[in-house]
Design a protein around this motif. Structure first.
Motif, short mmCIF file in Angstrom:
data_model
loop_
_atom_site.label_atom_id
_atom_site.label_comp_id
_atom_site.label_asym_id
_atom_site.label_seq_id
_atom_site.Cartn_x
_atom_site.Cartn_y
_atom_site.Cartn_z
N TYR A 1 0.80 -1.24 0.00
CA TYR A 1 0.00 0.00 0.00
C TYR A 1 0.83 1.29 0.00
O TYR A 1 0.51 2.23 -0.76
CB TYR A 1 -0.94 0.02 1.20
CG TYR A 1 -1.95 -1.10 1.27
CD1 TYR A 1 -2.97 -1.22 0.32
CD2 TYR A 1 -1.91 -2.04 2.30
CE1 TYR A 1 -3.91 -2.24 0.41
CE2 TYR A 1 -2.85 -3.06 2.39
CZ TYR A 1 -3.85 -3.16 1.45
OH TYR A 1 -4.78 -4.16 1.53
N PRO A 2 1.89 1.39 0.82
CA PRO A 2 2.65 2.67 0.80
C PRO A 2 3.23 2.96 -0.59
O PRO A 2 3.27 4.11 -1.02
CB PRO A 2 3.77 2.44 1.81
CG PRO A 2 3.27 1.35 2.71
CD PRO A 2 2.41 0.48 1.85
N ARG A 3 3.64 1.91 -1.28
CA ARG A 3 4.22 2.12 -2.61
C ARG A 3 3.14 2.39 -3.65
O ARG A 3 3.38 3.11 -4.63
CB ARG A 3 5.09 0.91 -3.00
CG ARG A 3 6.39 0.89 -2.20
CD ARG A 3 7.17 -0.37 -2.38
NE ARG A 3 8.29 -0.39 -1.43
CZ ARG A 3 9.58 -0.44 -1.78
NH1 ARG A 3 9.93 -0.51 -3.04
NH2 ARG A 3 10.51 -0.43 -0.86
N ILE A 4 1.97 1.81 -3.46
CA ILE A 4 0.85 2.10 -4.37
C ILE A 4 0.53 3.59 -4.28
O ILE A 4 0.38 4.28 -5.29
CB ILE A 4 -0.37 1.24 -4.01
CG1 ILE A 4 -0.11 -0.23 -4.37
CG2 ILE A 4 -1.63 1.76 -4.72
CD1 ILE A 4 -1.14 -1.22 -3.82
#
Lengths: 151, 721
Positions: free
Chosen positions: A134-137
């Motif tokens: 999620y953080p990279r998305i």
């Protein structure tokens, strides 16, 4: 027999109309980028575009989309800004949910090229990632916004 | 099980590999069998781990399964470093299931325990170095100069004096005819150019394009789809089913009774699933109809009164507790957890008279091979295992239950069988992270130092089923890991294990026993720090005086998180440290608690990691980020519920996983370290739940001793204050 338009191509498929679009794409047309995760509209791994809008293909009977334009991950060019951002942020881990994530992100950014954090969360909330990318998305979506390329 | 295989043994093993047919190839994007004609005859294949072809492509063969942890990049990096390859030349291939691809420590082909880089580092370096020396010799021979005057760099061998150069592709034919060197020199750590950098992963492009082949994406000509109607409760037996009704569904070809349930095989997946529905199968109540979440919890807590087996006895705990200035006792209770790989269990099998093929996203090729030998009666060399990409593993894919099912059905029908579980089957038929409870009692002296710690753990045994030889004197190593070997310096330590037997299958869940033991140890340490009226960070440090690595990760995390600095009103900070799989990890969480709703918001997590030397920096960060969220998901919302002798949860609507709205800001600090290589896939999981629970206490005074930290748990814990 059902006639379908997927990624700009017409397919005639020997299938009954109530079969979910997901299985027609995957097991009949061999477009396996669209994934099965739950069959219950809870994980978003099966997200495709129907007339440009993000939809869960496990919830659509194939008979109901025969006159619509369907786009799957295979129909998104490699040099698409969202795919490029995904690559630059090294987003995927196992990769299974990523086609759904990418299709949802493209639909969001097409509708709103400069979404707020809350808008990003609202749009992406339906797509599970068990690896925790999620953080990279989020970073990849913001990169597309920053680079300002029109989708 | 000797971790350091000798050079000679290694080459012998490698040569055995080179001598075998390479007509079976598994590509990263799935698997295919190459015909002999497709295999280039002039390729250079000095050992099992690489081949170089005249088109100047270096293919590294990886014996570990790619499940997101990045081994299809990190392992080739190690080999390419010593080979002095140009990274742009490097391609990757998954290994078949063969003896030469067994993990040198495990003695099996298995991906697990955060060991891939640790176990393969030396063998792959040696493989790369041997090939490099042979390429240098081939060039020297071509030019008629001494090899000492030639140098391999970035995919070329150069002769400085004459300014001549040849690339590896040009040299591979000649090199393939040379003897394999006995002792190729290895680089010194400071000479590494690739290892330790941030290298883009080789598997990502096809994953982004939707072209990567997972198990569920495999197609075999003439295959049938299978679906199994399974018992809803443990030990339930079939009462009735409508064979003919299922067979009337278009495309249904077989209905078979198996050990696991009634299997329906059809030409299409929708046919198989409709056929299963048409079976209208009825089952009896099973063998444990009184099993439910309440009776189970009661059973766990009652087991705390049973005498345990001693896993660790240091000093005299009873005596020291008697003399302690202050004492504290706590009981913790943690739930069963589901793996929830996003790709559900699946396997495609084709069993014939003289050959068996398996296409499967597995962590355990040796296990799949053994199952196939047993079920088909074929010899290992007749069995071909094609490992696809894994849509998540987390330990679930170390199990071969789905492989056995596909094999049985293919054998019974004589057809290639693609078996795909539904999400409901996947939720209800897992080998769960075992539920567990424990009682801890500890004493402090006048100065607020821990003088004694007594810890009794009640937990089912994973190893008793999976690797019984690992259970020594009745102690399952997973049951007490992270307690009996905790880093804290405690003079009197007593650890006891009570094995509890239930019908619920248990298995390896990312970080295994550490996933629960770190929660209890780190929560209790925090409780003791407050009891001693000391700062939780300082309290930990003072019990880690001879542990410089632990101190350093604590220091770095604290500094980065601004430990001790004021927070926004209503926010709290919590810290937890844990050592597992050779790596030290600290998480510091910042949370706020809504006391009327009982809802926790995790705002930020700052992590520090010492995993020894780093191979791919970005992969380490990604693994810690992912492990943090995997652990946070469990800490906040995951729990398997039982009712009527079986699993109650059905899908993601009643087994929820973390979604983007609950994801905090995560900052990962990877320490520069020259210590021993540590693992990275799992060590980020254990300390997150206690970091959050400790932050909840700091923010609200609510001490959480059971998981998950749902609003219900928080409101219940509030009543106890």
């Amino acid at each position: 027999m059902i006639s379908l338009e997927v990624n700009g191509k017409r397919y005639d498929v020997e299938v009954t109309p109530e079969v979910p679009l997901l299985w027609v794409l995957r097991e009949y047309l061999k477009l396996t980028g669209t994934k099965y995760g739950c069959g219950a509209n809870m994980c978003g791994a099966c997200t495709v575009h129907v007339d440009g809008k993000a939809q869960r293909s496990c919830q659509l009977a194939v008979g109901d989309v025969k006159d619509r334009k369907i786009t799957t991950i295979e129909g998104i060019p490699e040099d698409h800004p969202v795919k490029k951002a995904w690559r630059l942020e090294q987003t995927p881990q196992c990769g299974y949910c990523q086609p759904g994530q990418i299709m949802q992100a493209i639909a969001l950014l097409t509708e709103d090229p400069n979404p707020s954090d809350q808008r990003i969360i609202n749009a992406m909330e339906g797509i599970l990632c068990r690896c925790g990318t999620y953080p990279r998305i989020k970073r990849a979506i913001k990169r597309v916004v920053r680079e300002g390329k029109k989708l | 099980m000797n971790p350091s295989i000798t050079r000679r043994e290694f080459l012998k093993k490698s040569l055995a590999g080179a001598g075998m047919t390479i007509a079976i190839c598994v590509t990263p994007s799935g698997s295919r069998i190459l015909s002999a004609q497709e295999v280039k005859k002039d390729l250079f294949r000095p050992n099992a781990w690489l081949q170089i072809t005249p088109d100047n492509i270096i293919t590294v063969i990886v014996n570990k399964s790619e499940m997101g942890q990045g081994v299809y990049t990190s392992l080739p990096m190690i080999l390419a470093e010593e080979l002095e390859a140009d990274w742009k030349q490097v391609k990757v291939k998954g290994a078949p299931a063969r003896d030469e691809y067994k993990d040198p420590v495990f003695g099996m082909q298995l991906t697990g325990g955060s060991t891939s880089v640790r176990h393969m580092f030396e063998p792959l370096r040696k493989a790369g170095a041997a090939a490099r020396e042979m390429l240098v010799s081939a060039a020297a021979e071509t030019w008629g100069v001494p090899p000492g005057e030639c140098e391999a760099r970035q995919g070329w061998v150069r002769h400085r004096k004459s300014a001549r150069k040849l690339n590896y592709g040009e040299l591979c034919d000649k090199a393939s005819k040379l003897p394999i060197p006995e002792n190729p020199p290895l680089k010194k750590g400071y000479e590494f150019k690739l290892i330790g950098t941030r290298v883009p992963r080789l598997d990502l492009q096809e994953k982004i394009d939707g072209k990567a082949t997972f198990g569920i994406d495999v197609f075999v000509p003439d295959m049938l789809y299978a679906a199994i109607s399974r018992p809803p409760a443990y030990g339930a037996k079939i009462v009735s089913y409508e064979n003919e009704a299922a067979k009337k569904i278009p495309g249904v070809q077989h209905v078979i009774v198996t050990d696991r349930g009634i299997a329906v095989c059809a030409k299409t997946i929708d046919g198989a699933w409709k056929g299963r529905m048409a079976l209208n199968a009825e089952w009896d109540k099973g063998t444990h109809s009184d099993l439910n979440s309440e009776t189970l919890e009661k059973n766990f807590l009652q087991h705390l009164n049973q005498p345990g087996l001693s896993a660790k006895k240091e000093g005299n705990t009873e005596n020291a507790l008697g003399k302690a200035a202050k004492k504290l006792e706590a009981i913790y209770l943690l739930p069963y957890l589901y793996h929830a790989t996003l790709e559900p269990m699946n396997c495609t099998a084709h069993v014939r008279q003289d050959r068996c093929d398996l296409w499967v996203p597995t962590q355990f090729q040796s296990g799949a091979l053994m199952s196939a030998e047993k079920i088909t009666g074929l010899k290992p060399e007749q069995i071909h295992i094609h490992t696809t990409y894994l849509g998540g593993g987390f330990g679930r894919r170390a199990e071969v239950d789905v492989v056995e099912e596909a094999l049985h059905i293919s054998k019974a029908t004589g057809k290639p069988i693609k078996l795909v579980w539904t999400r409901e089957e996947d939720v209800k038929n897992d080998f769960y992270r075992p539920g567990n409870c424990c009682r801890i009692e500890a004493g402090l002296d006048q100065q607020g130092r821990i003088v004694a710690w007594s810890h009794k753990v009640v937990v089912p045994s994973i190893f008793a089923r999976f690797f019984p030889q690992m259970v020594k004197d009745g102690i399952d190593p997973a049951a007490v890991e992270g307690i009996s070997d905790m880093e804290y310096e405690i003079p009197n330590l007593n650890v006891e294990y009570v094995k509890i037997d239930t019908p619920i299958p248990v298995g390896f869940w990312r970080s295994v026993g550490h996933s629960h033991n770190a929660f209890t140890v780190e929560s209790f340490i925090d409780e003791l720090a407050y009891l001693a009226k000391r700062d939780p960070l300082e309290f930990r440090m003072s019990h880690l005086r001879k542990r410089p690595r632990a101190q350093q990760v604590l220091r770095v995390a604290a500094e980065r998180a601004g430990w001790g600095k004021p927070l926004r009103k209503g926010h709290g900070r919590g810290i937890a440290y844990h050592y597992s799989f050779g790596s030290h990890v600290v998480h510091i969480a910042e949370v706020s608690v809504d006391k009327t709703e009982g809802k926790i918001k995790v705002h930020k997590v700052v992590s520090a990691v010492d995993c020894g030397p780093v191979v791919n920096l970005d992969t380490v960060k990604a693994q810690i980020e992912g492990a943090t969220l995997f652990g946070l998901s469990a800490a906040l919302m995951e729990k398997i519920q039982f009712s009527n002798g079986g699993v109650e949860n059905e899908s993601f609507y009643n087994y929820e996983l973390i979604r983007m709205s609950d994801v905090p800001e995560i900052e990962v600090n990877v320490l520069r370290s020259r210590e021993k290589l540590g693992g990275v896939g799992e060590p980020g999981v254990p300390p997150i739940a206690p970091a959050v629970a400790n932050a909840v206490f700091n923010a609200s005074g609510i001490r959480v001793r059971s998981l998950p930290m749902t609003p219900e748990t928080i409101l219940k814990a509030m009543k106890k204050i």
